[in-house]
Design a protein around this motif. Structure first.
Motif, mmCIF file in Angstrom:
data_model
loop_
_atom_site.group_PDB
_atom_site.id
_atom_site.type_symbol
_atom_site.label_atom_id
_atom_site.label_comp_id
_atom_site.label_asym_id
_atom_site.label_seq_id
_atom_site.Cartn_x
_atom_site.Cartn_y
_atom_site.Cartn_z
ATOM 1 N N GLY A 7 0.797 -1.217 0.000
ATOM 2 C CA GLY A 7 0.000 0.000 0.000
ATOM 3 C C GLY A 7 0.829 1.265 0.000
ATOM 4 N N ALA A 8 0.129 2.399 0.063
ATOM 5 C CA ALA A 8 0.778 3.703 -0.029
ATOM 6 C C ALA A 8 1.461 4.121 1.259
ATOM 7 C CB ALA A 8 -0.250 4.768 -0.427
ATOM 8 N N ILE A 9 1.104 3.496 2.390
ATOM 9 C CA ILE A 9 1.597 3.925 3.696
ATOM 10 C C ILE A 9 2.462 2.838 4.332
ATOM 11 C CG2 ILE A 9 0.936 4.674 6.014
ATOM 12 C CD1 ILE A 9 0.324 6.687 3.751
ATOM 13 N N GLU A 10 3.666 3.197 4.699
ATOM 14 C CA GLU A 10 4.553 2.324 5.468
ATOM 15 C C GLU A 10 4.326 2.592 6.953
ATOM 16 O OE1 GLU A 10 7.958 -0.447 5.508
ATOM 17 O OE2 GLU A 10 6.449 0.154 4.040
ATOM 18 N N ILE A 11 4.105 1.542 7.731
ATOM 19 C CA ILE A 11 3.888 1.721 9.164
ATOM 20 C C ILE A 11 5.196 2.159 9.816
ATOM 21 C CG2 ILE A 11 3.316 0.548 11.323
ATOM 22 C CD1 ILE A 11 1.404 -1.202 9.719
ATOM 23 N N ILE A 12 5.156 3.309 10.459
ATOM 24 C CA ILE A 12 6.338 3.923 11.058
ATOM 25 C C ILE A 12 6.190 3.923 12.581
ATOM 26 C CG2 ILE A 12 7.736 6.016 11.211
ATOM 27 C CD1 ILE A 12 7.883 4.630 8.493
ATOM 28 N N VAL A 13 7.272 3.598 13.250
ATOM 29 C CA VAL A 13 7.288 3.574 14.712
ATOM 30 C C VAL A 13 8.309 4.587 15.216
ATOM 31 C CG1 VAL A 13 7.580 2.153 16.770
ATOM 32 C CG2 VAL A 13 6.774 1.110 14.632
ATOM 33 N N PRO A 14 7.887 5.603 15.974
ATOM 34 C CA PRO A 14 8.866 6.558 16.509
ATOM 35 C C PRO A 14 9.717 5.916 17.588
ATOM 36 C CG PRO A 14 6.698 7.016 17.407
ATOM 37 C CD PRO A 14 6.516 5.930 16.380
ATOM 38 N N THR A 15 10.942 6.383 17.721
ATOM 39 C CA THR A 15 11.814 5.861 18.774
ATOM 40 C C THR A 15 11.403 6.391 20.136
ATOM 41 O OG1 THR A 15 13.329 7.695 18.402
ATOM 42 C CG2 THR A 15 13.772 5.656 17.215
#
Length: 599
Positions: A441-449
């Motif tokens: 999909g268009a969105i990569e799941i991002i996790v902040p540090t």
């Protein structure tokens, strides 16, 4: 009638020199010999070869072909403007004035007041001129038909749009843009459309509701197509002429990292020479029309769900079953789509739980909706484009359990039909291509540090309230009912709160009580009318960090200051603006992909 002059204070900002650029100094659409420069006059001046004496208040001896518009101003046109020479048209403003405002939110708007398209771009010659639009939005005529070909723009040159919006165009072909897309002299001379960070919304055409291209000469990235009306949102009439000579996968005529949402017809038609990669195609009248004859058109690493009508799913439609050679690789789709060989890694989804909530708006938490794959379409605060965020459900046993997360690959492993994910997502977030897996999909799941410092100033008798969901990246708080299984019993001996909340005092003793619910609402209640600070570390577990074997918590420093009314000095720590603004702090801490949890 006198022209309404714009105060061009931006020309006086220290450290900037705009003397060579052409400043439009009125919103009126006039072409008369005076000292005030209109948009029409500025373009006419460039079309005329930029004579050193200028033209009707525009340009002069040192002018360059860059036209400046005032931020958030509206320029109304009576009829179309022809562009016959290369130029750049952009909104200009002091970027140091408010660095937290996202690109695209200060756009000037060009609006058609008559029944016509806004720009007709064609110099009549074989070689292509280059026309750039940066941070400029367009409002079409809004009537039944603005023009026959291209409701907002007719293009027969090289057109680039960046951080722009095109709305309200009406045409027979190409509600927003009609792209000629080929040349009788040479395929390499065909006109081209390039878009990045562009919104196409509420345009209408019989075909090509947003874009109609005679040939696939386009590069469309990180864009949103929403609410457009017509048979196909981006329609390509002919395949690439030399498609049979391409080496798969071709990378020249692409639509990538983009969202198609609630358009009335099919999102796109796929022909030879077109590559569709990392798209989210949701809730349209149809998904993708497949019409590939030479095996040089592909759909890859995309989400193709919930398209069709109440009478049936229509995520894919093959134009001719006997001849189609579309490459369908590593997508999340439904049974009517051709899934090809098993090694093509497509996932057939047979459920109906798609969006957690209404189509647009607030996402339900992981207790209120335990099964839906995506959050509703929404535009985050201080953002230009919206998107549908993938959810990591409580039922997922690991980071490979869901049908979106970690289902794309960045290495071919011998597969001849392999197509890698794009290096960034729609929001320009890195897909961590140094690791093996990426998201469909268009969105990569991002996790902040880490969560940036948060807090509030309160007076005696008050409580501090704020929401922390915006700081959790693309994750949700873990329900308290799951905490024993995720992190074990609460060491304090009391029942867990949502997020498996832990409060760790750092610089002060505890002076109050903190509560947190699954929707991210945090409330701090002081235990008296003390004066000073309560400084502590807040730790929570999210739907993504729970998979981290080393540390399942993400933390933030919280500072609550309680002062009487007559205290002159405020020691508030705000969550936006200044040295601790959200974007500044997020930049300092950095963002990492969930990929890092796989090591």
């Amino acid at each position: 009638m006198l022209k309404r002059s714009i105060v061009m204070g931006l020309l006086c900002f220290a450290g900037h020199a705009y003397s060579a650029e052409i400043a439009v100094t009125t919103t009126d659409d006039n072409d008369v010999d005076d000292s005030v420069c209109s948009l029409r006059e500025a373009i006419q001046y460039i079309n005329a070869g930029m004579p050193k004496e200028g033209y009707h208040g525009c340009g002069g001896e040192s002018a360059v072909s860059i036209i400046l518009l005032e931020k958030q101003a509206t320029y109304k046109l009576k009829s179309r403007i022809d562009i016959k020479a290369g130029l750049t048209l952009k909104t200009t403003y002091d970027s140091t004035e408010n660095q937290s405002v996202a690109v695209g939110l200060n756009n000037a708007t060009i609006q058609m007041d008559g029944q016509d398209q806004i720009f007709h771009i064609d110099d009549g010659n074989k070689a292509l001129i280059t026309v750039n639009f940066q941070e400029v939005s367009f409002q079409g005529c809004g009537t039944s038909a603005c023009a026959s070909l291209g409701g907002i723009i007719y293009n027969n040159e090289k057109l680039t749009l960046q951080s722009s919006a095109l709305k309200g165009g009406r045409a027979d072909k190409g509600g927003a843009i009609y792209n000629v897309g080929f040349s009788s002299e040479s395929a390499s001379l065909g006109s081209v459309v390039q878009t990045y960070n562009v919104l196409f919304e509420n345009n209408q055409a019989n075909n090509g509701a947003a874009i109609y291209s005679v040939a696939p000469n386009f590069w469309i990235a990180s864009s949103v197509f929403k609410g457009n009306t017509g048979d196909v949102t981006i329609y390509t009439e002919n395949p690439l002429a030399n498609a049979s000579s391409l080496v798969f996968p071709a990378r020249d005529h692409l639509i990538t990292n983009s969202t198609f949402f609630k358009n009335s017809g099919f999102a796109l038609n796929l022909k030879d020479g077109i590559g569709l990669n990392n798209l989210t195609i949701i809730k349209n009248g149809g998904g993708v029309l497949l019409d590939v004859q030479d095996g040089q058109g592909y759909l890859a690493n995309s989400i193709l769900l919930g398209n069709g009508t109440a009478s049936g799913s229509m995520n894919c439609k093959v134009v001719d079953q006997s001849t189609d050679k579309s490459v369908i690789y590593n997508n999340l789709l439904t049974a009517e789509c051709p899934t090809a060989a098993v090694e093509n890694n497509n996932t057939v989804w047979a459920k109906n739980d798609l969006i957690a909530g209404e189509d647009e708006g607030v996402c339900k938490n992981l207790n209120d909706d335990t099964t839906s794959l995506l959050c509703p379409y929404s535009v985050p605060n201080n953002a230009f484009l919206g998107y549908l965020r993938p959810r990591i459900l409580v039922s997922f046993a690991d980071i490979f359990s869901g049908p979106i997360l970690n289902k794309g690959q960045t290495e071919a492993n011998g597969n001849k039909q392999f197509v890698a994910c794009e290096s960034t997502d729609q929001r320009d977030k890195s897909r961590e291509t140094n690791n093996l897996w990426c998201d469909r999909g268009a969105i990569e799941i991002i996790v902040p540090t880490s969560i940036p410092r948060i807090g509030d100033d309160i007076k005696p008798g008050q409580t501090a309230k704020f929401n922390i969901l915006q700081y959790l990246g693309d994750s949700d708080l873990i329900p308290k009912e799951q905490c024993d299984a995720v992190v074990g019993k609460n060491p304090t001996g009391v029942a867990w709160q949502d997020g498996c909340l832990v409060i760790k005092q750092t610089q002060t003793v505890s002076k109050g009580k903190t509560t947190l619910n699954l929707n991210g609402d945090l409330e701090y209640i002081p235990n008296g009318a003390w004066h000073g600070a309560d400084i502590f570390e807040l730790q929570v577990v999210t739907s993504s960090t729970r998979y981290n074997p080393a540390n399942k918590y993400i933390s933030a420093e919280v500072r609550i200051y309680q002062e009487p009314d007559n205290d002159i000095d405020s020691k508030s720590v705000k969550t936006s603006g200044g040295a601790f603004g959200l974007y500044g702090l997020m930049g300092l801490f950095g963002l990492i992909g969930l990929r890092r949890l796989k090591k």
